[in-house]
Design a protein around this motif. Structure first.
Motif, PDB file in Angstrom:
ATOM      1  N   LYS A  35      -2.198   6.742  -7.348  1.00  0.00           N
ATOM      2  CA  LYS A  35      -1.637   5.466  -6.903  1.00  0.00           C
ATOM      3  C   LYS A  35      -1.862   5.345  -5.403  1.00  0.00           C
ATOM      4  N   CYS A  36      -2.444   4.250  -4.966  1.00  0.00           N
ATOM      5  CA  CYS A  36      -2.717   4.056  -3.537  1.00  0.00           C
ATOM      6  C   CYS A  36      -1.401   3.973  -2.760  1.00  0.00           C
ATOM      7  N   LEU A  37      -1.341   4.683  -1.639  1.00  0.00           N
ATOM      8  CA  LEU A  37      -0.125   4.669  -0.830  1.00  0.00           C
ATOM      9  C   LEU A  37       0.028   3.367  -0.060  1.00  0.00           C
ATOM     10  N   GLY A  38      -1.064   2.599   0.025  1.00  0.00           N
ATOM     11  CA  GLY A  38      -0.992   1.328   0.732  1.00  0.00           C
ATOM     12  C   GLY A  38      -0.563   0.202  -0.194  1.00  0.00           C
ATOM     13  N   CYS A  39      -1.366  -0.048  -1.244  1.00  0.00           N
ATOM     14  CA  CYS A  39      -1.111  -1.207  -2.108  1.00  0.00           C
ATOM     15  C   CYS A  39      -0.517  -0.819  -3.456  1.00  0.00           C
ATOM     16  N   ARG A  40      -0.316   0.492  -3.691  1.00  0.00           N
ATOM     17  CA  ARG A  40       0.285   1.004  -4.925  1.00  0.00           C
ATOM     18  C   ARG A  40      -0.562   0.703  -6.163  1.00  0.00           C
ATOM     19  N   VAL A  54     -10.563   6.261   1.287  1.00  0.00           N
ATOM     20  CA  VAL A  54     -10.042   4.998   1.806  1.00  0.00           C
ATOM     21  C   VAL A  54      -9.942   4.045   0.619  1.00  0.00           C
ATOM     22  N   CYS A  55      -8.799   3.404   0.448  1.00  0.00           N
ATOM     23  CA  CYS A  55      -8.612   2.512  -0.693  1.00  0.00           C
ATOM     24  C   CYS A  55      -9.605   1.352  -0.614  1.00  0.00           C
ATOM     25  N   PRO A  56     -10.430   1.165  -1.658  1.00  0.00           N
ATOM     26  CA  PRO A  56     -11.412   0.076  -1.620  1.00  0.00           C
ATOM     27  C   PRO A  56     -10.740  -1.295  -1.683  1.00  0.00           C
ATOM     28  N   ARG A  57      -9.491  -1.334  -2.134  1.00  0.00           N
ATOM     29  CA  ARG A  57      -8.801  -2.630  -2.233  1.00  0.00           C
ATOM     30  C   ARG A  57      -8.111  -3.012  -0.922  1.00  0.00           C
ATOM     31  N   CYS A  58      -7.270  -2.087  -0.370  1.00  0.00           N
ATOM     32  CA  CYS A  58      -6.458  -2.469   0.790  1.00  0.00           C
ATOM     33  C   CYS A  58      -6.881  -1.741   2.069  1.00  0.00           C
ATOM     34  N   GLY A  59      -7.790  -0.780   1.978  1.00  0.00           N
ATOM     35  CA  GLY A  59      -8.249  -0.093   3.186  1.00  0.00           C
ATOM     36  C   GLY A  59      -7.334   1.018   3.661  1.00  0.00           C
ATOM     37  N   TYR A  60      -6.311   1.372   2.871  1.00  0.00           N
ATOM     38  CA  TYR A  60      -5.413   2.452   3.287  1.00  0.00           C
ATOM     39  C   TYR A  60      -6.185   3.770   3.409  1.00  0.00           C
ATOM     40  N   HIS A  61      -5.986   4.452   4.548  1.00  0.00           N
ATOM     41  CA  HIS A  61      -6.660   5.737   4.773  1.00  0.00           C
ATOM     42  C   HIS A  61      -5.771   6.883   4.309  1.00  0.00           C
TER      43      HIS A  61
END
Ligand SMILES: [Zn+2]
Lengths: 314, 330
Positions: A35-40, A54-61
């Protein structure tokens, strides 16, 4: 039964992903999704990995391991680790209640899988000789004591001695309290070594990863010829726990890479997939006084060198 | 000696004698015939008890003394030691910081640059000086003065007394970490000698930023630390009440740091701390600085190299692949 919440440790990715609640884990196949820590958003591991986490959806590193970072910032097979056998002597014989600092160090080594809060070595990057230091947040929160300071200093000196470029990726909670003033002295020691490197006209690329505070920020991190941060990286003077102790509250956006860029403290914010290519560009620009680097020809497409190489690896 | 100063928590045993002494000072000498004798007796009692208390002193007590509101500040010492000191203002970039004061003066017939962290005493002064917590422009002013010293071949004397650099949003915005780092690097680059004296609190990055001396001195009851003992206690002990333990464990006193080889000299203070007798404290500091100056004055010496080596050796590490240990300093 296997505790899936500990999977992130087994795979050696540190605390990149916070453990998920049990009910959500039941639904997930092993080692495939996170689960992405940025956009879940739920994301395939292989998609994340291909994009250097790096999340391809929200860019969270998401946090990456020291080994992944070294691979990202060196030519394949060129990295040779230095000074890996340095250990702290516990000069103050520091003990908290019944727990000695020596035990804490052994535990940290087990937990983090590395022997100190920084890994150093020599390598080439797009053929340019570099001295590389990468800090490790998983080891005592990246706190800087005698050994981390000594390894950074030796990395600076190695760059100076061989005529290499210096690249340091910093992430640090601050200075290590268990070594008292010895830790604080590392600020003077590293700054002194950097003064000499810079007088010899050798470049220092300072890279800020999430999170960088305290003595690290107020010494080598701030002294880069070029200072680059990853998007969203937390960076500042007093870390959150020190601020809490002195009862100072800062707005959430203050100690951030974006704030530092806006106020003229750093040069660039570079997303991780482009970081390698950017560092390579600077090394080629600044290699005038490097030894054995003058004849190195930049590879055809600097800007995408990072991505290029990562694809080749697969 | 001023026996009427307010007591710290470990000096509580003195308060009874002190209030008796206070009463005597207000008494009418015509009504109390043996006033002088009474006072002499109380003073002797006070001194005896004070000496007993200070023989048993623990590191935490020195933390308290170093922060005593009546402790002499940089400008108090400067008034005695450097009567011709001229304060220079501003960092030429943003502003003038009240917590770092500096400029030229004469000492032993030689022109020097003084730089000192300055705490206030009154509320008004404390606001002006930000309680001795320098803003970035303070360190940039210090750096400007260090470069001035280099240009005109003047030795530098720095005085450290801060609970830490200011850490507010405005300080982050103006790059407090950058100002400190650049100040350190500049000290590494210059060739004139630097003598640093920790006169009160030497806390963390805000302290070492102006303390990269070739020689580092500490007043007997000053402290020098990577972090405040309270902050260390709340983080490592998870209990701020463990601050006295943290102070002992972190080795924050001049006596502990001299043993570790991290400082070069302890400047004695009058019995009961510099705040009980600031004049004598200044005299002791002057004597120490005179001796330090007799070593540096008019000598051809590579101070940049000596400074590099001094800081290069700090850190106790062992290479587990070889048997050579990096020896303790000093
Ligand atoms: Zn995301």
């Amino acid at each position: 039964m296997r505790d899936k919440r500990l999977d992130f440790l087994r795979r050696g990715r540190g605390e990149r992903f916070k453990p998920l609640p049990d009910q959500e884990l039941e639904k997930l196949p092993d080692d495939v999704w996170h689960k992405c820590l940025g956009c879940r958003e739920l994301l395939y591991d292989k998609d994340l990995e291909a994009n250097v986490w790096v999340c391809p959806r929200c860019g969270y590193h998401h946090r990456i391991t020291v080994h992944e970072r070294i691979a990202m910032l060196s030519d394949e097979g060129s990295f040779v680790e230095t000074n890996h056998a340095l250990r702290s002597l516990d000069p103050l014989e520091f003990t908290i209640r019944d727990r000695s600092y020596k035990d804490r160090l052994l535990q940290a080594e087990k937990d983090a899988g590395v022997s100190e809060a920084v890994v150093t070595g020599v390598a080439t990057l797009d053929g340019v000789p570099i001295s590389l230091a990468v800090m490790v947040m998983e080891y005592l929160g990246g706190a800087v004591g005698s050994v981390a300071g000594e390894k950074i200093t030796r990395a600076v000196e190695r760059a100076h001695q061989d005529g290499r470029g210096l690249v340091i990726v910093s992430q640090s909670g601050g200075m290590r309290m268990h070594e008292g003033l010895f830790s604080l002295m590392q600020m003077a020691k590293t700054s002194g070594a950097l003064a000499r490197l810079q007088q010899a006209k050798l470049p220092f690329i300072s890279i800020i990863a999430d999170q960088t505070y305290g003595g690290a920020t107020a010494s080598w991190v701030a002294l880069g010829d070029v200072i680059i941060a990853e998007p969203g990286a937390r960076v500042g003077f007093s870390g959150p726990r020190v601020l809490q102790a002195i009862k100072v509250r800062l707005a959430d956006d203050v100690q951030k890479a974006e704030f530092m860029l806006q106020h003229g403290m750093i040069d660039l914010i570079v997303p991780r997939p482009q970081l390698r290519g950017t560092v390579i560009q600077f090394l080629h620009h600044f290699k005038g006084h490097m030894r054995c680097a003058a004849q190195v020809v930049p590879s055809q497409a600097n800007g995408s060198a990072g991505n290029q190489r990562r694809k080749d690896e697969k | 000696m001023n026996r009427l100063v307010s007591e710290l928590e470990f000096e509580k045993g003195l308060s009874e004698i002190r209030s008796a002494l206070e009463k005597l000072t207000k008494a009418d000498p015509r009504k109390v015939p043996d006033l002088a004798a009474q006072r002499a007796r109380l003073e002797a009692q006070y001194d005896q008890q004070l000496a007993a208390i200070y023989r048993e002193i623990i590191p935490w007590n020195r933390v308290l003394i170093s922060r005593h509101p009546q402790r002499p500040r940089f400008l108090d010492f400067a008034a005695v030691l450097f009567p011709d000191f001229i304060e220079l203002h501003g960092d030429r970039r943003y502003g003038d910081d009240g917590a770092i004061v500096g400029g030229p003066a004469t000492f032993q017939g030689r022109s020097v640059i003084l730089i000192g962290e300055q705490k206030g005493r009154s509320t008004k002064e404390n606001i002006m000086r930000n309680f001795g917590m320098p803003h970035p422009e303070g360190y940039r002013k210090a750096e400007r003065l260090i470069r001035m010293a280099e240009r005109f071949d003047m030795p530098i004397v720095t005085f450290v007394d801060t609970s830490g650099a200011s850490a507010l949003e405005e300080d982050e915005a103006r790059g407090v970490s950058w100002a400190i780092a650049e100040c350190l690097r500049t000290q590494a680059e210059i060739h004139v000698p630097i003598i640093s004296v920790i006169i009160g609190e030497g806390m963390s990055g805000g302290a070492i930023a102006i303390a990269m001396g070739n020689r580092v001195l500490m007043l007997e009851h000053s402290i020098y630390s990577v972090i405040a003992p309270e902050a260390c206690a709340s983080q490592l002990w998870r209990d701020v009440a463990a601050a006295p333990e943290a102070a002992t464990a972190m080795h924050v006193t001049a006596q502990q740091l001299l043993r570790l080889g991290l400082i070069d000299r302890i400047v004695p203070e009058p019995l009961g701390g510099a705040h009980r007798d600031p004049t004598t404290a200044a005299l002791y500091l002057e004597t120490a600085l005179r001796e330090e100056f007799s070593r540096i004055s008019f000598e051809q010496f590579d101070w940049a190299q000596q400074r590099y080596e001094r800081y290069r050796q700090f850190g106790q590490v062992t290479d587990t692949l070889s048997t050579t240990q990096k020896a303790p300093t000093g």
